[in-house]
Design an enzyme around this catalytic site. Structure first.
Site, PDB file in Angstrom:
ATOM      1  N   LYS A  37     -56.972 -48.559 -22.652  1.00  0.00           N
ATOM      2  CA  LYS A  37     -58.020 -49.263 -21.894  1.00  0.00           C
ATOM      3  C   LYS A  37     -59.385 -48.738 -22.309  1.00  0.00           C
ATOM      4  O   LYS A  37     -59.529 -47.644 -22.869  1.00  0.00           O
ATOM      5  CB  LYS A  37     -57.831 -49.078 -20.392  1.00  0.00           C
ATOM      6  CG  LYS A  37     -57.949 -47.631 -19.887  1.00  0.00           C
ATOM      7  CD  LYS A  37     -59.367 -47.153 -19.647  1.00  0.00           C
ATOM      8  CE  LYS A  37     -59.427 -45.684 -19.215  1.00  0.00           C
ATOM      9  NZ  LYS A  37     -60.817 -45.156 -19.173  1.00  0.00           N
ATOM     10  N   LEU A 160     -59.180 -43.218 -23.235  1.00  0.00           N
ATOM     11  CA  LEU A 160     -58.506 -44.501 -23.440  1.00  0.00           C
ATOM     12  C   LEU A 160     -57.257 -44.648 -22.567  1.00  0.00           C
ATOM     13  O   LEU A 160     -56.577 -45.671 -22.615  1.00  0.00           O
ATOM     14  CB  LEU A 160     -58.124 -44.664 -24.914  1.00  0.00           C
ATOM     15  CG  LEU A 160     -59.304 -44.644 -25.901  1.00  0.00           C
ATOM     16  CD1 LEU A 160     -58.797 -44.701 -27.346  1.00  0.00           C
ATOM     17  CD2 LEU A 160     -60.257 -45.807 -25.637  1.00  0.00           C
ATOM     18  N   SER A 164     -51.919 -41.812 -19.061  1.00  0.00           N
ATOM     19  CA  SER A 164     -51.789 -42.566 -17.804  1.00  0.00           C
ATOM     20  C   SER A 164     -50.988 -43.844 -18.015  1.00  0.00           C
ATOM     21  O   SER A 164     -50.167 -44.236 -17.177  1.00  0.00           O
ATOM     22  CB  SER A 164     -53.174 -42.910 -17.251  1.00  0.00           C
ATOM     23  OG  SER A 164     -53.883 -41.744 -16.912  1.00  0.00           O
ATOM     24  N   ASP A 197     -56.407 -44.302 -13.554  1.00  0.00           N
ATOM     25  CA  ASP A 197     -55.979 -45.076 -14.718  1.00  0.00           C
ATOM     26  C   ASP A 197     -54.540 -45.546 -14.580  1.00  0.00           C
ATOM     27  O   ASP A 197     -54.197 -46.654 -14.993  1.00  0.00           O
ATOM     28  CB  ASP A 197     -56.124 -44.244 -15.996  1.00  0.00           C
ATOM     29  CG  ASP A 197     -57.576 -43.994 -16.372  1.00  0.00           C
ATOM     30  OD1 ASP A 197     -58.462 -44.513 -15.674  1.00  0.00           O
ATOM     31  OD2 ASP A 197     -57.813 -43.277 -17.358  1.00  0.00           O
TER      32      ASP A 197
END
Length: 351
Positions: A37, A160, A164, A197
């Site tokens: 992400k 990023l 998680s 996250d």
């Protein structure tokens, strides 16, 4: 010492050469995708009495992802105990014991594809902690061996969300194997307890979250825009970044908050991160990465993700992102082209 390290490396290489997805998959096994992400917005607010900070964030999943293979093999309590004792006697740190009755033996095979992943003991791996917490939350006391194979394409300490996302994938995989409903609240509670996250990756796509970043407020229409990720070799400690932030907090402009509230689509969200200055102070090379990217795509299209140390740039096309990644690699940085994506942590459908 060098000889011991070489021997370990050779053994790891031998295991890697022998590993087969076809042999691993079968009854009790699932394959999962664990996307990376970026934060389109990270608006850090006041420090709370519990030591955490209020945070309003918009996260967006990427096409770049880890792959997680999960297999559960039934065992007796004696078999679990004996296997755990044997692993401890051999000094293995890729195995950990969890569950409400020390009934889950979890082994983690970590295959690095990034060239930038650090080693981590199974007991400290968020993937193991996710399995342990979910087993306790649902009271799963059947003894078993949970085998995890995690193929890492998301670098560590990058902002990023790789660890998680792996944890979220383990929650999804175990929930499916244990017959839990997809929306079982205990899965969501475990995710939120593990971190902001992790909670996001159960939803994926593009979403606005608040609280400390773990409470889903709403979904936004996701994008497929091309992205290049650039990361220097060093990482940034999130805890250190927040400590530096607290020394000189940066307020969030009202216009940023209004823009977030008015946005229905990822393309309408202005890039913003008021934690970035603290991270850049800890790792000045981040400023050089940001400036390098800004020269090529414009400063408004460049942002540090989370506390870093990956900076991303929105590109006009995947070919431009690929060219930027090649040029960034020539500068000595880790770099990858990818795209924004609607992915979430999920089981890959079987054929």
């Amino acid at each position: 010492m060098a000889g011991n390290t070489s021997e370990v490396d050779m053994m790891a290489a031998a295991r890697e050469a022998q590993w087969s997805a076809a042999a691993f998959m079968g009854p009790g096994a699932v394959k999962l995708v664990a996307p990376a992400k970026v934060n389109l917005v990270l608006a850090i607010g006041a420090r709370r009495p519990d030591g955490y900070h209020n945070a309003d964030t918009v996260m967006h999943a990427l096409a770049l992802h880890d792959t997680v293979y999960l297999r559960i093999e039934a065992a007796t309590a004696d078999e679990v105990a004996q296997a755990a004792a044997a692993a401890a006697a051999a000094g293995r740190d890729d195995v950990a014991l969890g569950g409400p009755a020390d009934n889950l033996l979890v082994s983690i095979d970590l295959a690095d594809r990034t060239g930038a992943a650090g080693s981590i003991a199974a007991a400290d791996n968020l993937a193991f902690i996710a399995a342990d917490r979910l087993a306790r939350a649902v009271g799963w006391e059947d003894p078993a061996h949970v085998q995890l194979r995690i193929e890492k394409h998301i670098p560590a300490q990058a902002g990023l969300g790789g660890g998680s996302s792996d944890a979220a994938a383990v929650l999804v995989g175990l929930a499916a194997q244990w017959g839990l409903a997809a929306d079982d609240e205990r899965v969501g509670e475990c995710a939120r307890a593990l971190g902001a996250d992790v909670a996001f990756f159960l939803h994926g796509g593009c979403a606005q979250l608040d609280g400390v970043g773990e409470v889903l407020r709403r979904r936004l229409t996701s994008s497929k825009r091309a992205v290049v990720l650039v990361k220097p070799a060093a990482g940034v400690s999130t805890a250190e970044a927040f400590r530096r932030f607290d020394e000189a907090p940066l307020a969030v402009p009202d216009e940023v908050l209004k823009a977030i509230e008015n946005a229905d689509d990822a393309a309408e969200v202005p890039l913003f991160n008021n934690l970035a200055a603290a991270s850049e102070a800890l790792l000045p090379e981040l400023s050089a990465v940001r400036a390098w990217l800004a020269e090529r795509v414009g400063a408004e299209n460049v942002l540090l993700s989370g506390s870093g140390s990956a900076t991303y740039a929105l590109a006009d096309s995947f070919s431009q992102a690929s060219a930027l990644a090649t040029a960034a690699s020539a500068e000595g940085w880790w770099a990858r082209p990818t795209t924004l994506s609607g992915l979430r942590a999920a089981q890959v459908p079987g054929r």
